[in-house]
Structure formats: structure tokens, C-alpha cells
Write a protein that holds these residues in place. Structure first.
Motif, PDB file in Angstrom:
ATOM      1  N   ASN A  48      -9.601  -4.023   0.744  1.00  0.00           N
ATOM      2  CA  ASN A  48     -10.482  -4.536   1.802  1.00  0.00           C
ATOM      3  C   ASN A  48     -11.666  -5.291   1.220  1.00  0.00           C
ATOM      4  O   ASN A  48     -12.071  -6.342   1.740  1.00  0.00           O
TER       5      ASN A  48
ATOM      6  N   ILE B 247       0.857  -1.189   0.000  1.00  0.00           N
ATOM      7  CA  ILE B 247       0.000   0.000   0.000  1.00  0.00           C
ATOM      8  C   ILE B 247       0.890   1.234   0.000  1.00  0.00           C
ATOM      9  O   ILE B 247       1.645   1.468   0.941  1.00  0.00           O
TER      10      ILE B 247
ATOM     11  N   ILE C 288      -6.921   1.239  -0.595  1.00  0.00           N
ATOM     12  CA  ILE C 288      -7.211   0.513   0.645  1.00  0.00           C
ATOM     13  C   ILE C 288      -8.625  -0.056   0.617  1.00  0.00           C
ATOM     14  O   ILE C 288      -8.860  -1.211   0.988  1.00  0.00           O
ATOM     15  N   ARG C 289      -9.590   0.747   0.148  1.00  0.00           N
ATOM     16  CA  ARG C 289     -10.974   0.254   0.079  1.00  0.00           C
ATOM     17  C   ARG C 289     -11.103  -0.897  -0.910  1.00  0.00           C
ATOM     18  O   ARG C 289     -11.826  -1.873  -0.654  1.00  0.00           O
TER      19      ARG C 289
ATOM     20  N   ILE D 158      -3.482  11.262  -1.285  1.00  0.00           N
ATOM     21  CA  ILE D 158      -4.305  10.807  -0.157  1.00  0.00           C
ATOM     22  C   ILE D 158      -5.580  10.136  -0.664  1.00  0.00           C
ATOM     23  O   ILE D 158      -5.986   9.077  -0.181  1.00  0.00           O
ATOM     24  N   GLU D 159      -6.205  10.737  -1.660  1.00  0.00           N
ATOM     25  CA  GLU D 159      -7.440  10.179  -2.214  1.00  0.00           C
ATOM     26  C   GLU D 159      -7.180   8.833  -2.886  1.00  0.00           C
ATOM     27  O   GLU D 159      -7.943   7.870  -2.694  1.00  0.00           O
TER      28      GLU D 159
ATOM     29  N   PRO E 199       0.603   8.270   0.580  1.00  0.00           N
ATOM     30  CA  PRO E 199       0.122   9.312  -0.338  1.00  0.00           C
ATOM     31  C   PRO E 199       1.224  10.014  -1.131  1.00  0.00           C
ATOM     32  O   PRO E 199       0.997  10.430  -2.271  1.00  0.00           O
TER      33      PRO E 199
ATOM     34  N   SER F 205      -4.652   6.705  -2.349  1.00  0.00           N
ATOM     35  CA  SER F 205      -4.312   5.692  -1.340  1.00  0.00           C
ATOM     36  C   SER F 205      -5.574   5.175  -0.657  1.00  0.00           C
ATOM     37  O   SER F 205      -5.707   3.972  -0.392  1.00  0.00           O
ATOM     38  N   GLY F 206      -6.500   6.076  -0.381  1.00  0.00           N
ATOM     39  CA  GLY F 206      -7.753   5.667   0.234  1.00  0.00           C
ATOM     40  C   GLY F 206      -8.547   4.722  -0.648  1.00  0.00           C
ATOM     41  O   GLY F 206      -9.118   3.725  -0.176  1.00  0.00           O
ATOM     42  N   LYS F 207      -8.585   5.017  -1.946  1.00  0.00           N
ATOM     43  CA  LYS F 207      -9.299   4.149  -2.884  1.00  0.00           C
ATOM     44  C   LYS F 207      -8.644   2.759  -2.948  1.00  0.00           C
ATOM     45  O   LYS F 207      -9.335   1.743  -3.014  1.00  0.00           O
TER      46      LYS F 207
END
Length: 237
Positions: A156, A118, A152-153, A145-146, A121, A148-150
């Protein structure tokens, strides 16, 4: 790069969770010298200045067979995108039949907890302006940041579907289809002649190599130079 120990062997950490571990070696710089001198029925017990000059001559003139009498074995833990690029190198290398072996863990049989690469950012890179491959400057931090968030989701959700498939009785070799593949860490053994290792280093330490695999090449280089400092000094340019 710092050398630590994992399972009692010298190891260099790479990326967020990866590593390169030196499992075993056969030979050292003296092995190269003795392989070259056997033509004259000569054998040395210690490396001296003449031997270093011989290694330099062999590398400079392309007399590479003595470098194939030494071998190195590594355990590597890396994202699949690195492993596949590494494997393409092995398949395409002219040294692939010179003591090169590759054995990788398989999710047909292994159902251990998946591990993923992962990016932070600030580690995302833009596409280059004038090339179809490689990468350019870092992306803006807010965008990173955006993204990296996508990621991770996405990971998951893939892990959740993978576990659900196993729970309802789907076999591991098919359930793995739910796992996001390219960022998933895989583990393998790579055994190669000293010449093959040097060729890999020349290719993957280059400035235009993918940044992630450059990190692994640097780790291989640090570990390999412990036993083969003179040979790699001449072979890796």
C-alpha cells in the motif's frame, strides 16, 4: 486443474490472480510424425498405433528435431518472481534458439492499476534447514497473519508513493521504482517449440522446483496436452 475461457481461449487460473492462457498452437502430434517420416517422403492424415510407437521411439532415443516443428503460444500473468525464474530458464535452456520468443508488458509505457501477489497467512513457508534455496514447512498461522499484514502495508505504501510521483509529473519509467517489484503481476507472451515446452515442464514440474512456478508448469501441462497428448506423454517424465 479446471480449464476455463478468457478472451475466447482455454485458460487455467494459478495462484490468487494469475493465469496461463493458450493463445495459439501450430501443429499437433501428427506434425511430429510427419516431420519424422519426411525422410522417406511419407505423410499421414491420421494418427495410428504405429505413429504412437514412432513418437515413443523418437523421445526415447533423443531424436528431438521432429518435436521442434510444432509450437505453442501462451499468455501468462504471474508475479515478477515467477516471471524472472521462467526467463532465467529460457536464457539458460539449450533450446532457447529453437522457436522461443518472449514479449512482456512494460511499466515504461503501461500505468494500469498495479496488481500484487499477496499470500494468505497459511501460505508462507519456512526456510529449509539444510539448503540455501527452496522452502520448508509452513510457518505458524499466527506468524503468517503478521507477515501477511506487513506485506499488505508495504504494498500500500509503495502504491501510494508511485501515484504521488505520477501526479507530480514523474515519468512512468522512473515512478515504477516505488512499486514493490517481486510480488507485482506482469503479463507476457511465451512462444516455444514443443521440445522447449517439454524441457520446461521436466524442469519446473520437479518436486524441488519453487512451488509457485510448479503451479504455472502444471497449467502449461494441462493446456498443452490438449493438442500434444502422445508427445508429452513420452517427453515429460
Amino acid at each position: 486443474m479446471e480449464i476455463i475461457e478468457i478472451k475466447g481461449k482455454p485458460t487455467v487460473k494459478v495462484l490468487d490472480k494469475g493465469y496461463v492462457r493458450m493463445v495459439d498452437t501450430m501443429g499437433d502430434d501428427l506434425t511430429v510424425v510427419n516431420a519424422a517420416r519426411v525422410s522417406y517422403d511419407k505423410q499421414k492424415e491420421e494418427l495410428d498405433e504405429r505413429d504412437e510407437r514412432l513418437i515413443r521411439f523418437l523421445a526415447r532415443e533423443g531424436h528431438t528435431s521432429p518435436f521442434r516443428h510444432a509450437s505453442l503460444q501462451f499468455e501468462i500473468y504471474a508475479p515478477l518472481m515467477v516471471a524472472r525464474q521462467w526467463w532465467k530458464y529460457v536464457v539458460g535452456s539449450s533450446h532457447q534458439d529453437n522457436m522461443v520468443a518472449w514479449n512482456e508488458s512494460s511499466r515504461r509505457y503501461v500505468t494500469e492499476e498495479p496488481t500484487f501477489y499477496i499470500l494468505a497467512p497459511d501460505e508462507w513457508r519456512q526456510a529449509p534447514e539444510n539448503s540455501k534455496q527452496g522452502s520448508g514447512d509452513p510457518v505458524d498461522t499466527v506468524d503468517g497473519i503478521e507477515i501477511s499484514g506487513k506485506l499488505i502495508r508495504f504494498i500500500n505504501e509503495g502504491e501510494r508513493l508511485y501515484r504521488e510521483a505520477l501526479e507530480v509529473g514523474i515519468c512512468a519509467e522512473q515512478a515504477r521504482l516505488f512499486l514493490p517489484a517481486y510480488g507485482m503481476y506482469v503479463r507476457w507472451y511465451w512462444t516455444s517449440s514443443l521440445q522447449g515446452v517439454a524441457h520446461f515442464l521436466n524442469q519446473r514440474l520437479a518436486h524441488d522446483a519453487q512451488k509457485e512456478i510448479q503451479g504455472y508448469a502444471q497449467a502449461v501441462d494441462v493446456l498443452a496436452r490438449k493438442d500434444f497428448p502422445r508427445s508429452l506423454e513420452e517427453l515429460v517424465k
